[in-house]
Scaffold this active site. Structure first.
Site, mmCIF file in Angstrom:
data_model
loop_
_atom_site.group_PDB
_atom_site.id
_atom_site.type_symbol
_atom_site.label_atom_id
_atom_site.label_comp_id
_atom_site.label_asym_id
_atom_site.label_seq_id
_atom_site.Cartn_x
_atom_site.Cartn_y
_atom_site.Cartn_z
ATOM 1 N N CYS A 191 -4.903 1.812 4.753
ATOM 2 C CA CYS A 191 -5.280 2.598 3.023
ATOM 3 C C CYS A 191 -4.951 2.043 2.411
ATOM 4 O O CYS A 191 -3.776 1.497 1.876
ATOM 5 C CB CYS A 191 -4.823 4.119 3.167
ATOM 6 S SG CYS A 191 -5.327 4.589 1.783
ATOM 7 N N CYS B 275 -2.646 4.050 -0.456
ATOM 8 C CA CYS B 275 -1.620 4.984 -0.131
ATOM 9 C C CYS B 275 -1.631 5.230 1.050
ATOM 10 O O CYS B 275 -0.954 3.659 1.766
ATOM 11 C CB CYS B 275 -1.445 6.630 -1.322
ATOM 12 S SG CYS B 275 -3.390 7.126 -0.648
ATOM 13 N N SER B 276 -1.813 5.877 2.151
ATOM 14 C CA SER B 276 -1.573 6.225 2.748
ATOM 15 C C SER B 276 -1.945 7.482 4.066
ATOM 16 O O SER B 276 -1.820 7.360 5.146
ATOM 17 C CB SER B 276 -0.066 6.241 3.655
ATOM 18 O OG SER B 276 -0.053 7.818 2.408
ATOM 19 N N CYS B 277 -3.933 6.863 3.339
ATOM 20 C CA CYS B 277 -4.729 8.003 4.390
ATOM 21 C C CYS B 277 -4.592 7.907 5.709
ATOM 22 O O CYS B 277 -5.205 6.471 6.089
ATOM 23 C CB CYS B 277 -6.612 7.719 3.702
ATOM 24 S SG CYS B 277 -5.803 8.382 2.199
HETATM 25 FE FE FE Z 1 -4.419 7.347 1.057
#
Ligand code: FE
Length: 221
Positions: free
Chosen positions: A124, A127-129
């Site tokens: 991602c 961000c950190s999906c």
């Molecule tokens: Fe994300």
């Protein structure tokens, strides 16, 4: 556990300019992420917006009770059943929900299967999906600036850092997750696993192999 949020930016009179403040003029929270989280939790709890016990419960679910074992079950079934593999790659969200894996961060999932020609890898960049209901909470490196930038720019080097070397003619395809779409990599079924039960197959499926930064274990490994 009250935190003095002002302490990070407060300076005694006459002290030289604080370099950290110079870099982060808008920072009113401690620089350490764990401290920042604690500070936010404290504020939100005091305002009655969250219940700390509920937070602990959510973290425990995704960290310990789910982990990557749900994903491993999905991959093992795909290895064992070509019809399931086909359905999974057609509409992973529906198939996975039927297995009971749905919830936060798992609303829309695409399964991408590795082949001799193509290796899939997930990042991602924003961000950190991450597909929580299948893989649990993302590892620290998945959220790091380095991984997010390099996975797209130099995926083969990142794979090498993870100890994965692919044949020259295998293409690496990088999937950028979003809040709207998350990805599950279906690694290739290891050789020598003919006749193994789904349960034994699932034990070969590592978390990293479902992100695409690793390969499944070999039988007996
Ligand atoms: Fe994300």
């Amino acid at each position: 556990m009250a935190l003095d949020l002002g302490s990070a930016s407060r300076k005694p009179d006459g002290m030289p300019h604080d370099h950290h403040d110079h870099d982060h003029p808008h920072s009113h929270l401690p620089p350490d992420p764990a401290l920042r989280v604690k500070a936010l939790e404290t504020i939100l709890t005091r305002k009655g917006l969250i219940d700390p016990a509920a937070l602990d419960e959510i973290i425990d679910i995704y960290q310990n009770r789910i982990g990557p074992k749900n994903g491993a079950q999905v991959v093992a079934r795909a290895w064992a059943d070509p019809g399931f593999m086909h359905a999974l790659t057609e509409d992973a969200t529906a198939v996975i929900a039927e297995m009971g894996f749905y919830g936060r961060q798992g609303e829309h999932i695409t399964a991408v299967a590795n082949t001799d020609d193509t290796h899939n890898m997930v990042v991602c960049t924003l961000c950190s999906c991450y597909p929580w209901p299948l893989l649990g909470i993302p590892p620290g490196w998945y959220k790091s600036d380095a991984y997010r930038a390099r996975a797209v720019r130099e995926p083969r080097k990142v794979l090498a850092d993870f100890g994965v070397s692919l044949p020259e003619d295998t293409a690496v395809r990088v999937w950028d997750s979003t809040a709207e779409m998350r990805y599950l990599v279906i690694p290739q079924r290891p050789a020598g696993t003919e006749g193994m039960s789904e349960e034994d197959l699932a034990a070969l499926v590592t978390r990293d192999s479902m992100i695409g930064t690793g390969l499944p274990r070999e039988p007996g490994q």
